[in-house]
Motif scaffolding. Sequence first.
Motif, PDB file in Angstrom:
ATOM      1  N   ASN A  52       1.902   2.876   3.265  1.00  0.00           N
ATOM      2  CA  ASN A  52       2.873   2.247   4.158  1.00  0.00           C
ATOM      3  C   ASN A  52       4.185   3.017   4.174  1.00  0.00           C
ATOM      4  O   ASN A  52       4.440   3.872   3.319  1.00  0.00           O
ATOM      5  CB  ASN A  52       3.146   0.806   3.715  1.00  0.00           C
ATOM      6  CG  ASN A  52       1.975  -0.120   3.985  1.00  0.00           C
ATOM      7  OD1 ASN A  52       1.137   0.170   4.829  1.00  0.00           O
ATOM      8  ND2 ASN A  52       1.919  -1.234   3.281  1.00  0.00           N
ATOM      9  N   SER A  53       5.050   2.652   5.099  1.00  0.00           N
ATOM     10  CA  SER A  53       6.372   3.280   5.190  1.00  0.00           C
ATOM     11  C   SER A  53       7.315   2.779   4.113  1.00  0.00           C
ATOM     12  O   SER A  53       8.264   3.470   3.736  1.00  0.00           O
ATOM     13  CB  SER A  53       6.983   2.996   6.567  1.00  0.00           C
ATOM     14  OG  SER A  53       7.264   1.609   6.714  1.00  0.00           O
ATOM     15  N   SER A  61       0.862  -1.176   0.000  1.00  0.00           N
ATOM     16  CA  SER A  61       0.000   0.000   0.000  1.00  0.00           C
ATOM     17  C   SER A  61       0.901   1.230   0.000  1.00  0.00           C
ATOM     18  O   SER A  61       1.902   1.286   0.723  1.00  0.00           O
ATOM     19  CB  SER A  61      -0.905   0.027   1.233  1.00  0.00           C
ATOM     20  OG  SER A  61      -1.560   1.289   1.350  1.00  0.00           O
ATOM     21  N   ALA A 107       5.328  -3.849   5.283  1.00  0.00           N
ATOM     22  CA  ALA A 107       4.845  -2.475   5.098  1.00  0.00           C
ATOM     23  C   ALA A 107       5.302  -1.936   3.744  1.00  0.00           C
ATOM     24  O   ALA A 107       5.718  -0.789   3.608  1.00  0.00           O
ATOM     25  CB  ALA A 107       5.353  -1.581   6.224  1.00  0.00           C
ATOM     26  N   TRP A 157       5.423  -0.602  -0.151  1.00  0.00           N
ATOM     27  CA  TRP A 157       4.652   0.243  -1.053  1.00  0.00           C
ATOM     28  C   TRP A 157       4.003  -0.637  -2.122  1.00  0.00           C
ATOM     29  O   TRP A 157       4.354  -1.814  -2.281  1.00  0.00           O
ATOM     30  CB  TRP A 157       5.548   1.266  -1.719  1.00  0.00           C
ATOM     31  CG  TRP A 157       6.128   2.289  -0.790  1.00  0.00           C
ATOM     32  CD1 TRP A 157       5.570   2.760   0.361  1.00  0.00           C
ATOM     33  CD2 TRP A 157       7.384   2.961  -0.934  1.00  0.00           C
ATOM     34  NE1 TRP A 157       6.388   3.702   0.940  1.00  0.00           N
ATOM     35  CE2 TRP A 157       7.509   3.853   0.164  1.00  0.00           C
ATOM     36  CE3 TRP A 157       8.403   2.922  -1.881  1.00  0.00           C
ATOM     37  CZ2 TRP A 157       8.617   4.665   0.334  1.00  0.00           C
ATOM     38  CZ3 TRP A 157       9.519   3.735  -1.719  1.00  0.00           C
ATOM     39  CH2 TRP A 157       9.618   4.600  -0.619  1.00  0.00           C
TER      40      TRP A 157
END
Length: 318
Positions: free
Chosen positions: A32-33, A29, A39, A41
């Motif tokens: 996210n970081s 997502s 986490a 992208w």
Amino acid sequence: MRRILIIMLVTWSGVAWGTTYYVSSSTGSDTNSGTATSAAWQTIAHVNGQTFLPGDSILFKRGDVWNESLAPASSGSSGNPITFDAYGTGPAPNLTGYYAVPATGWVQVTGNAWKAAVPASYSSINFCLFGSIWGQKVAASTSNLTGQWDFYLANGFVYVYSVNNPATFYGGPIVPMALSNVPVININGKSWVTFQHFLLNWFDQYGVYVQGTSDHLVFANMEADSMIPQGTQPLGFYVNESAPGPGDIKIYNAEANLNYDGFRFDGTATAVSMVNDKAYGNRDGALVDSSTPPRYSRYSAALHIDLPLGGTFGGGGS
């Protein structure tokens, strides 16, 4: 002793370790970081919008697919390149123009005109595959959809001619090519960047395009296959820079198949090193050097270039 300690601190403070970022089209997502696999992208568009620092690594999940172009916005530095690579297990990350319209996505517009939504990243469609047959692009009006395999793009939809639901009428997936008139990987004025473990396919322009004043680039363990026989432009790996031209571009263990030219060098390329590269089934040439003067560095013992089907060895470089 104090002097030694100070020297050590100064030395270590100059080391750039870099940050590792992760990208997954299936589980990521963009909120996210990006700094952990859990986490990651999601989109390449998000990656293109980031500023990376020397030593950073951007890793793409193996087995995932993106219908997007990668255009890095940052340069690394000597000894600390920015690296684009893969993580996980399975097939190489795939950057591709191949997007099959879901069978449930078709809606009848009128008569024999049908439409289906395409991803928002679509800006043009030059080629559309109907099962195993390439379609005919027509002007954007339903009145121009007069025969089998006619298509066009308008307002976020691909329109096609079909007597009934296209998913059944054509007996195979309908694939409007997502990457039209854009390089799949585009490096413009960037240096000290490394790419490896990517599969690039189904494009009608360039797989890898190096332009501007880019230099100190490495492309390793990659494959660029256009797969679009009607295209007169697709090039697997293309270097075309302005003066003074790159002095340090390396292409190692790469393949460029089913393009117009597999590997092509124009402009003022002064030093392109190729080791253990392969090319087959390219319409014009496997390796074409039209740079001025032709100066790519060729390691003959390690370079394997097959002749194109029905063509001659392109070049002039030595």
